[in-house]
Design a protein around this motif. Sequence first.
Motif, short mmCIF file in Angstrom:
data_model
loop_
_atom_site.label_atom_id
_atom_site.label_comp_id
_atom_site.label_asym_id
_atom_site.label_seq_id
_atom_site.Cartn_x
_atom_site.Cartn_y
_atom_site.Cartn_z
N GLN A 61 0.83 -1.20 0.00
CA GLN A 61 0.00 0.00 0.00
C GLN A 61 0.87 1.26 0.00
O GLN A 61 0.60 2.21 -0.74
CB GLN A 61 -0.92 0.01 1.22
CG GLN A 61 -1.99 -1.05 1.18
CD GLN A 61 -2.69 -1.21 2.53
OE1 GLN A 61 -2.10 -1.03 3.59
NE2 GLN A 61 -3.97 -1.58 2.48
N PHE A 62 1.91 1.26 0.82
CA PHE A 62 2.78 2.42 0.90
C PHE A 62 3.54 2.64 -0.41
O PHE A 62 3.70 3.78 -0.86
CB PHE A 62 3.76 2.28 2.07
CG PHE A 62 4.57 3.51 2.30
CD1 PHE A 62 4.01 4.60 2.93
CD2 PHE A 62 5.88 3.58 1.88
CE1 PHE A 62 4.75 5.76 3.14
CE2 PHE A 62 6.63 4.71 2.08
CZ PHE A 62 6.07 5.82 2.71
N ALA A 63 3.98 1.55 -1.03
CA ALA A 63 4.68 1.66 -2.31
C ALA A 63 3.76 2.28 -3.36
O ALA A 63 4.17 3.17 -4.11
CB ALA A 63 5.17 0.28 -2.76
N SER A 64 2.53 1.83 -3.40
CA SER A 64 1.57 2.36 -4.35
C SER A 64 1.33 3.84 -4.10
O SER A 64 1.29 4.65 -5.03
CB SER A 64 0.27 1.58 -4.25
OG SER A 64 -0.71 2.13 -5.08
N LEU A 65 1.18 4.21 -2.86
CA LEU A 65 0.92 5.60 -2.49
C LEU A 65 2.10 6.50 -2.80
O LEU A 65 1.93 7.63 -3.28
CB LEU A 65 0.58 5.68 -1.00
CG LEU A 65 0.25 7.05 -0.44
CD1 LEU A 65 -1.06 7.55 -1.03
CD2 LEU A 65 0.16 7.00 1.06
N GLU A 70 7.89 -1.97 -4.17
CA GLU A 70 7.90 -2.63 -2.87
C GLU A 70 9.34 -2.93 -2.45
O GLU A 70 9.71 -2.75 -1.29
CB GLU A 70 7.08 -3.91 -2.92
CG GLU A 70 5.60 -3.68 -3.04
CD GLU A 70 4.81 -4.96 -3.13
OE1 GLU A 70 5.03 -5.86 -2.29
OE2 GLU A 70 3.94 -5.06 -4.02
N SER A 71 10.15 -3.36 -3.41
CA SER A 71 11.55 -3.66 -3.12
C SER A 71 12.27 -2.44 -2.57
O SER A 71 13.04 -2.52 -1.61
CB SER A 71 12.23 -4.16 -4.40
OG SER A 71 13.60 -4.34 -4.19
N ASN A 72 12.01 -1.28 -3.18
CA ASN A 72 12.63 -0.04 -2.73
C ASN A 72 12.20 0.31 -1.31
O ASN A 72 13.01 0.72 -0.48
CB ASN A 72 12.27 1.08 -3.70
CG ASN A 72 12.98 2.37 -3.38
OD1 ASN A 72 12.36 3.30 -2.86
ND2 ASN A 72 14.26 2.43 -3.69
N ILE A 73 10.93 0.11 -1.00
CA ILE A 73 10.42 0.41 0.33
C ILE A 73 11.07 -0.52 1.37
O ILE A 73 11.49 -0.08 2.44
CB ILE A 73 8.88 0.30 0.39
CG1 ILE A 73 8.23 1.29 -0.58
CG2 ILE A 73 8.38 0.50 1.82
CD1 ILE A 73 8.58 2.74 -0.35
N TYR A 74 11.17 -1.83 1.04
CA TYR A 74 11.84 -2.77 1.96
C TYR A 74 13.28 -2.34 2.23
O TYR A 74 13.75 -2.36 3.36
CB TYR A 74 11.81 -4.19 1.40
CG TYR A 74 10.52 -4.92 1.61
CD1 TYR A 74 10.07 -5.24 2.89
CD2 TYR A 74 9.73 -5.29 0.53
CE1 TYR A 74 8.87 -5.92 3.08
CE2 TYR A 74 8.53 -5.96 0.71
CZ TYR A 74 8.11 -6.27 2.00
OH TYR A 74 6.93 -6.93 2.19
#
Length: 109
Positions: A61-65, A70-74
């Motif tokens: 959800q945060f990656a989309s927002l 997702e990989s970058n957020i992790y």
Amino acid sequence: MEHEKSVNMREFERKILKMQIKEEMMDEMEDIISDRVKQMIGPAVAESLGAILDFPLTVKQFASLSGRTESNIYKMCQRGQLPYTKVGSQIHINLKDVNYHLLCLHRAD
């Protein structure tokens, strides 16, 4: 040797003081922004918005927002660039905790 310790201690104290000043400035800025938002949209709407921002999001959800992968957020979580909490094995990101980081991320793009 004693002079070197003294110089190192002063440098350490200076860095701690800078960190404290930055933290105090961020707290003050958040208060100012909060007050201005309340003035612009009204206290009731501001409280509702605060509740929305206090809602934890999954990495997906945060990656989309944020427009990131997702990989970058992790990776950002692992590096300590984003505050997060773990629920079991799942990472949750609270928008209220990362409002400042979001502004910095947006400027970096």
